[in-house]
Design an enzyme around this catalytic site. Structure first.
Site, PDB file in Angstrom:
ATOM      1  N   TYR A   1      11.861  71.713  33.224  1.00  0.00           N
ATOM      2  CA  TYR A   1      12.200  72.684  34.264  1.00  0.00           C
ATOM      3  C   TYR A   1      11.840  72.029  35.598  1.00  0.00           C
ATOM      4  CZ  TYR A   1      12.907  76.430  30.828  1.00  0.00           C
ATOM      5  OH  TYR A   1      13.374  77.209  29.797  1.00  0.00           O
TER       6      TYR A   1
HETATM    7  C1  LIG Z   1      21.203  76.918  31.374  1.00  0.00           C
HETATM    8  C2  LIG Z   1      20.022  76.081  30.952  1.00  0.00           C
HETATM    9  C3  LIG Z   1      19.386  76.375  29.760  1.00  0.00           C
HETATM   10  C4  LIG Z   1      18.298  75.625  29.324  1.00  0.00           C
HETATM   11  N1  LIG Z   1      17.696  75.932  28.129  1.00  0.00           N
HETATM   12  C5  LIG Z   1      16.661  75.188  27.705  1.00  0.00           C
HETATM   13  C6  LIG Z   1      16.023  75.451  26.449  1.00  0.00           C
HETATM   14  O1  LIG Z   1      16.388  76.354  25.723  1.00  0.00           O
HETATM   15  N2  LIG Z   1      14.988  74.666  26.067  1.00  0.00           N
HETATM   16  C7  LIG Z   1      14.538  73.634  26.858  1.00  0.00           C
HETATM   17  O2  LIG Z   1      13.595  72.951  26.457  1.00  0.00           O
HETATM   18  N3  LIG Z   1      15.110  73.377  28.043  1.00  0.00           N
HETATM   19  C8  LIG Z   1      16.156  74.108  28.480  1.00  0.00           C
HETATM   20  N4  LIG Z   1      16.733  73.818  29.676  1.00  0.00           N
HETATM   21  C9  LIG Z   1      16.240  72.672  30.443  1.00  0.00           C
HETATM   22  C10 LIG Z   1      16.831  71.395  29.879  1.00  0.00           C
HETATM   23  O3  LIG Z   1      16.194  71.035  28.669  1.00  0.00           O
HETATM   24  C11 LIG Z   1      16.643  70.256  30.858  1.00  0.00           C
HETATM   25  O4  LIG Z   1      17.315  70.540  32.058  1.00  0.00           O
HETATM   26  C12 LIG Z   1      17.157  68.946  30.262  1.00  0.00           C
HETATM   27  O5  LIG Z   1      16.659  67.861  31.010  1.00  0.00           O
HETATM   28  C13 LIG Z   1      18.659  68.950  30.222  1.00  0.00           C
HETATM   29  O6  LIG Z   1      19.179  67.845  29.579  1.00  0.00           O
HETATM   30  P1  LIG Z   1      20.670  67.407  29.975  1.00  0.00           P
HETATM   31  O7  LIG Z   1      20.965  66.196  29.188  1.00  0.00           O
HETATM   32  O8  LIG Z   1      21.572  68.576  29.845  1.00  0.00           O
HETATM   33  O9  LIG Z   1      20.457  67.146  31.477  1.00  0.00           O
HETATM   34  P2  LIG Z   1      20.785  65.923  32.512  1.00  0.00           P
HETATM   35  O10 LIG Z   1      20.852  66.586  33.840  1.00  0.00           O
HETATM   36  O11 LIG Z   1      21.940  65.128  32.049  1.00  0.00           O
HETATM   37  O12 LIG Z   1      19.476  65.030  32.400  1.00  0.00           O
HETATM   38  C14 LIG Z   1      18.189  65.505  32.739  1.00  0.00           C
HETATM   39  C15 LIG Z   1      17.276  64.326  33.089  1.00  0.00           C
HETATM   40  O13 LIG Z   1      17.204  63.400  32.003  1.00  0.00           O
HETATM   41  C16 LIG Z   1      17.795  62.146  32.362  1.00  0.00           C
HETATM   42  N5  LIG Z   1      18.631  61.724  31.244  1.00  0.00           N
HETATM   43  C17 LIG Z   1      19.718  62.366  30.747  1.00  0.00           C
HETATM   44  N6  LIG Z   1      20.214  61.717  29.708  1.00  0.00           N
HETATM   45  C18 LIG Z   1      19.446  60.620  29.520  1.00  0.00           C
HETATM   46  C19 LIG Z   1      19.474  59.555  28.587  1.00  0.00           C
HETATM   47  N7  LIG Z   1      20.419  59.505  27.655  1.00  0.00           N
HETATM   48  N8  LIG Z   1      18.554  58.576  28.685  1.00  0.00           N
HETATM   49  C20 LIG Z   1      17.605  58.637  29.649  1.00  0.00           C
HETATM   50  N9  LIG Z   1      17.519  59.625  30.559  1.00  0.00           N
HETATM   51  C21 LIG Z   1      18.431  60.618  30.501  1.00  0.00           C
HETATM   52  C22 LIG Z   1      18.597  62.425  33.610  1.00  0.00           C
HETATM   53  O14 LIG Z   1      18.762  61.268  34.387  1.00  0.00           O
HETATM   54  C23 LIG Z   1      17.767  63.493  34.273  1.00  0.00           C
HETATM   55  O15 LIG Z   1      16.649  62.924  34.912  1.00  0.00           O
HETATM   56  C24 LIG Z   1      17.829  74.556  30.130  1.00  0.00           C
HETATM   57  C25 LIG Z   1      18.459  74.278  31.332  1.00  0.00           C
HETATM   58  C26 LIG Z   1      19.546  75.028  31.758  1.00  0.00           C
HETATM   59  C27 LIG Z   1      20.204  74.712  33.061  1.00  0.00           C
END
Ligand SMILES: Cc1cc2nc3c(=O)[nH]c(=O)nc-3n(C[C@H](O)[C@H](O)[C@H](O)COP(=O)(O)OP(=O)(O)OC[C@H]3O[C@@H](n4cnc5c(N)ncnc54)[C@H](O)[C@@H]3O)c2cc1C
Ligand SMILES: *[C@@H]1O[C@H](CO)[C@@H](O)[C@H](O)[C@H]1NC(C)=O
Ligand SMILES: *[C@@H]1O[C@H](CO)[C@@H](O)[C@H](O)[C@H]1NC(C)=O
Ligand SMILES: *[C@@H]1O[C@H](CO)[C@@H](O)[C@H](O)[C@H]1NC(C)=O
Ligand SMILES: *[C@@H]1O[C@H](CO)[C@@H](O)[C@H](O)[C@H]1NC(C)=O
Ligand SMILES: *[C@@H]1O[C@H](CO)[C@@H](O)[C@H](O)[C@H]1NC(C)=O
Ligand SMILES: *[C@@H]1O[C@H](CO)[C@@H](O)[C@H](O)[C@H]1NC(C)=O
Length: 535
Positions: free
Chosen positions: A477
């Site tokens: 978060y």
């Molecule tokens: C609507 C919503 C619901 C959510 N629900 C939950 C939940 O139920 N449980 C929970 O724990 N969290 C939840 N989250 C938070 C979520 O886990 C984090 O925002 C998480 O980082 C999202 O991963 P992403 O790949 O979608 O995000 P991205 O924005 O793609 O990545 C997030 C971060 O990780 C880095 N990153 C992404 N992919 C990689 C990779 N392959 N290798 C290295 N670094 C990488 C990015 O550069 C960035 O710093 C929620 C967020 C939102 C907006």
């Protein structure tokens, strides 16, 4: 020599562009580098490179922006987006970004609360893993390989195609990307039973700053520990994860009931703090707080919605709630039996005619405003009722009609892991986590300050009632209010440890140690990336 030569050029690009639509030619060198990295594949790599001159650039960029606060005209945009199809495309992008002084932002699902996967103040390239999303399920051994660009919903759906007896302890929201989710620990409906997503990872494949492809054995246990909770974007680009599948029963039971202040919401929430963390591991329990126009009084009131998901039958859950929480006044009709997939759709309030919706990565939750600011807290001592009263008056302010809070019970299996098992330290003794959220419509993006000011004031109000020294926060978060690195990456350990201890407590030191070994030049960096020790 080469990178020194190119640096001044890049700064000219940034300022002359002014992030406007008139594209400059100066990143041509970077593009040339990409296509010459593997000449035999040059035709292939050009198919996955987007600059502002490609008509689909904006569509690709916006495809997984899940917080429209970072989709404004003045939001800094990447010079180039690469959507790799092969590991060699990832290696080429790392190599060429390094030699041309560009920063990389890796995007899996694009849910970062602060947009860190697709926004940067310095010239940058987005590596969008949208094509890295294959899922390989081994039912017999109860394992799966899942690529980072898959969303949680795809993983749930693909497992469910093979067997309804197993799943993965993934996120509540199906659009969350596997890459970022596991990188920050990752909790969901099953975390009180099986722990975090990160607790259920067996292996991973990562490309480091030198383009080396590492697995668990070759990266070693320190780095394997760090990538399962140390936050995304610090150690390399993780391409895939080998995860454990966990058993689920054929019947899952849910309930969700709302209680306003006039219906004793304050007393009930107060009581919940003592009840929920001690419920059996099979129960997931959350209280969602919002404000509504009271039908009885006509005045605005607070609504506390008590929701649970139980791995078992309605009869069992009913008996349990009757014994532990009779004050809530649940009746038989409140309990709905469904399946695991049904329970996921229930908590996300998804249209439930078909589970195909789990495959839709562009779906936007109706529970969240299009643009938002969020924060998190962990609570280790129950809040007194008087503190809740004060909280209600904040929520009832005019500016806060879109504000929500989710109060998620901890306990269960989470108490069994030592704080150092993973970088994620919020384990034994944590009663619950709070997330605070305030949102607005995209039209208000030019002036969201009053909303942001409100949530900061709320955060200050809550300080006496939540964890202290450090005041803990959840790295997934992401909240840049709690501190950020310098843009040039020359962040001191002391400066970074301010936000670092909130997310990781004492595990921050080990993360810095790991970072110093794997990426001493601090190539992979962002506003809250782990800094190397002697940088
Ligand atoms: C609507 C919503 C619901 C959510 N629900 C939950 C939940 O139920 N449980 C929970 O724990 N969290 C939840 N989250 C938070 C979520 O886990 C984090 O925002 C998480 O980082 C999202 O991963 P992403 O790949 O979608 O995000 P991205 O924005 O793609 O990545 C997030 C971060 O990780 C880095 N990153 C992404 N992919 C990689 C990779 N392959 N290798 C290295 N670094 C990488 C990015 O550069 C960035 O710093 C929620 C967020 C939102 C907006
Ligand atoms: C983007 O434009 C360049 C230059 O015209 C072209 O080579 C490339 O193939 C285009 N990218 C995609 C994904 O079509
Ligand atoms: C690159 O990816 C494409 C599409 O996934 C695949 O067909 C091709 O074999 C891959 N090439 C290499 C060298 O891995
Ligand atoms: C699922 O479990 C049930 C009983 O627990 C068993 O009968 C069934 O064969 C299992 N199904 C699969 C696909 O493993
Ligand atoms: C609220 O609590 C009071 C005192 O415990 C009780 O008498 C009353 O019935 C409750 N109201 C509702 C709507 O449950
Ligand atoms: C609540 O009442 C206000 C003022 O009467 C009105 O503007 C608003 O639309 C109402 N909100 C809802 C959710 O009904
Ligand atoms: C779908 O949702 C509706 C409304 O929440 C509910 O009544 C219905 O039982 C659900 N259907 C299934 C198959 O879960």
């Amino acid at each position: 020599m080469k990178s020194v030569y190119h640096l001044p050029l890049l700064f000219i690009v940034v300022f002359s562009l002014g992030w406007s639509s008139s594209s400059a030619d100066s990143h041509e060198d970077f593009l040339d580098c990409l296509s010459s990295y593997h000449p035999q594949e040059s035709s292939l790599i050009s198919r996955v490179i987007y600059t502002e001159r490609n008509s689909s650039y904006s569509a690709i960029l916006e495809s997984s922006i899940h917080n429209l606060r970072f989709s404004a005209p003045n939001t800094p945009k990447p010079l180039v987006i690469v959507t790799p199809l092969n590991i060699s495309h990832v290696q080429a992008t790392i190599h060429c970004s390094k030699t041309h002084g560009l920063q990389i932002r890796t995007r899996s699902g694009g849910h970062d609360f602060e947009g860190l996967s697709y926004v940067s103040e310095v010239p940058f390239v987005v590596v969008d893993l949208v094509h890295f999303r294959s899922i390989d399920i081994d039912v017999e051994n109860e394992e799966a390989w899942v690529q980072s660009g898959a969303i949680t919903g795809e993983l749930y759906y693909r497992i469910n195609e093979r067997t309804t007896n197993l799943t993965f302890p993934g996120a509540l929201c199906h659009t969350v990307g596997i890459g970022g989710f596991i990188s920050g620990g990752g909790y969901g409906l099953l975390f009180r039973k099986y722990g975090l997503a990160g607790d259920n990872v067996l292996d991973a494949q990562l490309v480091d700053a030198n383009g080396r492809v590492l697995d668990r054995r070759s990266m070693g246990e320190d780095l394997f520990w760090a990538i399962r909770g140390g936050g995304g974007g610090s150690f390399g680009i993780i391409l895939s994860w080998k995860v454990t599948l966990v058993p689920i029963p054929s019947t899952v039971t849910v309930f969700s009931v709302g209680r306003t202040l006039e219906q004793n919401a304050t007393e009930l929430l107060h009581r919940w703090q003592y009840v929920a963390p001690n419920l059996p591991n099979d129960v997931y329990s959350v209280v969602s707080i919002s404000t509504v126009n009271g039908t009885e009084t006509g005045r605005r009131t607070v609504l506390a919605t008590f929701t649970s998901v139980f791995q078992g039958s309605a009869n069992e859950l009913m008996a349990l709630m009757q014994e532990r929480f009779p004050e809530l006044g649940l009746v038989q009709d409140n309990f709905v039996e469904t399946t695991w997939i049904g329970s996921l759709m229930f908590v996300s309030q998804l249209p439930n005619e078909t589970s195909e919706i789990l495959l839709d990565r562009t779906y936007r939750s109706t529970l969240l405003s299009p643009a938002f600011k969020a924060k998190s807290d962990y609570v280790r001592k129950p809040m007194p009722e008087i503190a809740l009263q004060g909280l209600w008056s904040q929520l009832l302010e005019d500016v806060a009609t879109t504000a929500t809070m989710n109060i998620i019970s901890y306990g269960g299996k989470m108490d069994e892991f030592p704080e150092s098992a993973l970088p994620f330290p919020h384990r034994k003794g944590t009663l619950y986590k709070i997330d605070y959220n305030i949102g607005w419509q995209e039209e208000e993006n030019n002036n969201p300050q009053r909303y942001i000011n409100w949530i900061r004031k709320l955060y200050t109000y809550m300080a006496p009632f939540v964890s202290k020294s450090p005041r803990e926060a959840y790295v997934n978060y992401r909240d840049l209010d709690i501190g950020r690195n310098d843009e040039d990456g020359k962040t001191s350990y002391k400066q970074a440890s301010v936000w670092g201890r909130k997310y990781f407590k004492r595990n921050f030191d080990r993360l810095v140690y790991v970072k110093s070994k794997i990426d001493p030049e601090n190539f992979f960096r962002h506003e809250q990336s782990i800094p190397p020790r002697f940088h």
